[in-house]
Motif scaffolding. Structure first.
Motif, short mmCIF file in Angstrom:
data_model
loop_
_atom_site.label_atom_id
_atom_site.label_comp_id
_atom_site.label_asym_id
_atom_site.label_seq_id
_atom_site.Cartn_x
_atom_site.Cartn_y
_atom_site.Cartn_z
N LYS A 70 -5.94 3.11 -0.66
CA LYS A 70 -5.37 2.77 0.62
C LYS A 70 -6.47 2.73 1.86
O LYS A 70 -6.45 1.68 2.61
CB LYS A 70 -4.08 3.64 0.97
CG LYS A 70 -2.95 3.60 0.11
CD LYS A 70 -1.99 4.51 0.28
CE LYS A 70 -0.91 4.52 -0.58
NZ LYS A 70 0.18 5.57 -0.08
N THR A 97 0.63 -1.05 5.36
CA THR A 97 2.12 -1.44 5.64
C THR A 97 2.01 -3.04 6.00
O THR A 97 2.75 -3.72 5.47
CB THR A 97 2.61 -0.60 6.42
OG1 THR A 97 2.79 0.82 6.14
CG2 THR A 97 4.45 -0.97 6.55
N GLN A 130 -0.02 -0.71 -0.63
CA GLN A 130 1.10 0.11 -0.15
C GLN A 130 1.04 0.81 1.02
O GLN A 130 -0.21 1.26 1.43
CB GLN A 130 1.49 1.25 -1.44
CG GLN A 130 1.66 0.64 -2.76
CD GLN A 130 1.79 1.61 -3.82
OE1 GLN A 130 1.23 2.57 -3.71
NE2 GLN A 130 2.57 1.58 -4.80
N ALA A 131 2.31 1.38 1.76
CA ALA A 131 1.89 1.97 2.99
C ALA A 131 1.13 3.37 3.01
O ALA A 131 1.33 4.03 1.78
CB ALA A 131 3.41 2.34 3.63
N GLY A 132 0.37 3.55 3.91
CA GLY A 132 -0.47 4.93 3.89
C GLY A 132 -1.72 4.59 4.17
O GLY A 132 -2.58 5.65 4.18
N GLY A 150 -1.83 9.63 0.19
CA GLY A 150 -1.09 9.40 -0.69
C GLY A 150 -0.47 10.86 -1.37
O GLY A 150 -0.79 11.77 -1.04
N GLY A 198 6.14 5.81 1.74
CA GLY A 198 4.96 5.37 2.45
C GLY A 198 5.09 5.42 3.78
O GLY A 198 4.25 5.60 4.66
N ASP A 202 3.56 8.99 4.46
CA ASP A 202 2.34 8.63 4.30
C ASP A 202 1.47 8.46 5.32
O ASP A 202 0.40 8.77 5.69
CB ASP A 202 1.85 7.80 3.24
CG ASP A 202 2.08 8.51 1.75
OD1 ASP A 202 2.16 9.73 1.57
OD2 ASP A 202 2.11 7.66 0.83
#
Length: 146
Positions: free
Chosen positions: A82, A94, A119-121, A138, A143, A146
């Motif tokens: 991320k 995100t 992925q979100a975070g 993570g 998310g 996160d």
């Protein structure tokens, strides 16, 4: 003697001129990266989430990885991916996931680099508008946390 001095001066000035023209760029100092990672782990731990936090430089090189006690083994790779994604693309993960999900032709972004985790975070880190790195978290239950 004069020849030697003239040669030395002639050789020195091009190097001095080049040194003055070297570009400079903002960067993420290690102590700031460490403080940010510690703050993120502490905030998540206070809410009962055992996460890992990664911070990468603009180049994608990992500067800091912290894993909270009892963080899952997958959280290190997730947080690093991320952070890399945000540093590489200069976007929050995100928003990037929503951008890809809303338009199928953007799906190829997922396959650009195996290190991307969409992925979100993940958030980009900027100083005065200059992108200097990314942070990724993570391991929280979603998310959004996160």
């Amino acid at each position: 003697m004069i020849r030697t001095a003239t040669l030395a001066v002639a050789l020195f000035f091009p190097v001095a001129a080049l040194a003055q023209e070297l570009p400079t760029a903002p960067y993420l100092p290690l102590d700031m990266a460490t403080q940010a990672a510690q703050a993120a782990v502490a905030a998540c731990t206070a809410e009962g989430h055992n996460v890992s936090v990664a911070i990468v430089a603009r180049s994608g090189v990992t500067k800091v990885i912290l894993a909270a006690d009892n963080a899952g083994p997958h959280t290190i790779g997730s947080s690093t991916g991320k952070a890399f994604t945000s540093a590489s693309l200069g976007r929050d993960t995100t928003g990037l996931a929503n951008f890809i999900g809303s338009t199928p032709e953007n799906g190829g972004l997922r396959d650009m680099d195996s290190r991307l985790v969409i992925q979100a975070g993940g958030l980009p880190i900027k100083f005065g508008g200059a992108l200097v790195g990314g942070i990724g978290v993570g391991g929280a239950p979603s998310g959004a946390i996160d």
